[in-house]
Design a protein around this motif. Sequence first.
Motif, short mmCIF file in Angstrom:
data_model
loop_
_atom_site.label_atom_id
_atom_site.label_comp_id
_atom_site.label_asym_id
_atom_site.label_seq_id
_atom_site.Cartn_x
_atom_site.Cartn_y
_atom_site.Cartn_z
N ILE A 90 17.04 -9.05 9.63
CA ILE A 90 16.42 -9.34 10.92
C ILE A 90 17.49 -9.26 12.00
N PRO A 91 17.43 -8.27 12.89
CA PRO A 91 18.47 -8.13 13.93
C PRO A 91 18.41 -9.27 14.92
N THR A 92 19.58 -9.69 15.41
CA THR A 92 19.63 -10.77 16.40
C THR A 92 19.34 -10.25 17.80
N ASN A 93 19.54 -8.96 18.03
CA ASN A 93 19.25 -8.33 19.32
C ASN A 93 19.10 -6.83 19.10
N GLU A 94 18.79 -6.08 20.13
CA GLU A 94 18.51 -4.66 19.97
C GLU A 94 19.75 -3.83 19.67
N PHE A 95 20.94 -4.43 19.79
CA PHE A 95 22.18 -3.72 19.50
C PHE A 95 22.76 -4.12 18.14
N ASP A 96 22.04 -4.93 17.40
CA ASP A 96 22.48 -5.40 16.09
C ASP A 96 21.99 -4.41 15.04
N TYR A 97 22.86 -3.48 14.66
CA TYR A 97 22.47 -2.41 13.73
C TYR A 97 23.01 -2.67 12.33
N SER A 98 22.24 -2.25 11.32
CA SER A 98 22.70 -2.34 9.93
C SER A 98 21.98 -1.29 9.08
N PRO A 99 22.12 -0.01 9.41
CA PRO A 99 21.39 1.03 8.67
C PRO A 99 21.90 1.15 7.24
#
Length: 316
Positions: free
Chosen positions: A121-130
């Motif tokens: 679950i990303p903390t914001n729209e810039f939190d990436y983990s592909p």
Amino acid sequence: MSKIIVTGGSGFIGNNVFKYYLTQGHEVLNIDRQAPKNTSSKYWINIDITDYPSLKEVIVNFKPEYIIHLAARTDLNGKTIQDYESNTLGTKNLANILNEISSVKRVIFTSSMLVCKPGNIPTNEFDYSPSTKYGESKVQMERIIRGSTLKYEWAVVRPTSIWGPGFGVPYRNFFDLLINKRYFHISTKSCTKTYGYIENIIYQINQILNAPIQKIQGKTFYLGDYEPTNIQVWADEIAAQLNISIQSIPLSLIKIAANLGDILKLLKINFPMTSFRLNNMTTDNIVDLSNTKEIAPNLPFTRIEGIQKTLEWLKQ
């Protein structure tokens, strides 16, 4: 009447979006490498969006007001980020070309929820983990957009798991397995995810395309139904429409099948179950749709109505 370009208008989401705006009386152009299956080819131009000169010529001549950018390579089979140049270079080409078109008012750039791995679950729209090269390519795409100086209104959308009339794998397979009485519940393990019925997604896209600029400018919106879907509940709802019952299989047996599928995949033999798919089937993945719901509060179709319309389409 508006002039609208839909890139990737021959794909599942793109074709449904294209048909919606065409039936609303707008002048719509489909830019895609593939011919459309369900709409007239007279609205289609065969262009690879990585071909800058050809793409620019078509856009300049059409003079669009709105662009819904859906063209992309979406499979997970790529080995390197370069395999997904449609997502990176193609988006960069489009963004730069549109800066030179004075008629352009607003652009929707389509990314993917797979900029984050399932269950994260990303903390914001810039939190990436592909976790895939496809997901990495969509991260690059978003960074290209946000790193560019764009002269028009724009927003990024991330479709979740979208299904409905016109769909293909993997959710077409899910429905086909149920219809053919070959689907089984996985006992003791049931996941809940954010899915989206296609006509609800069209509604959300249209709301974003027409919302006041202060509500959408530079923002990211997930696309999907607001009520998360438990996979077993969903399967039971489909089964009820088909008047069938669903049996359960122990998770231990499914794991054995997944390991076998991994081996067969190495031998380039297709098998319906792999460890990757099993993990996807058993991992919860619920995303935050609150800002989308603020702009598009009233989804036009329930899940049951979507099931009924999808089964009717499959019969035809």
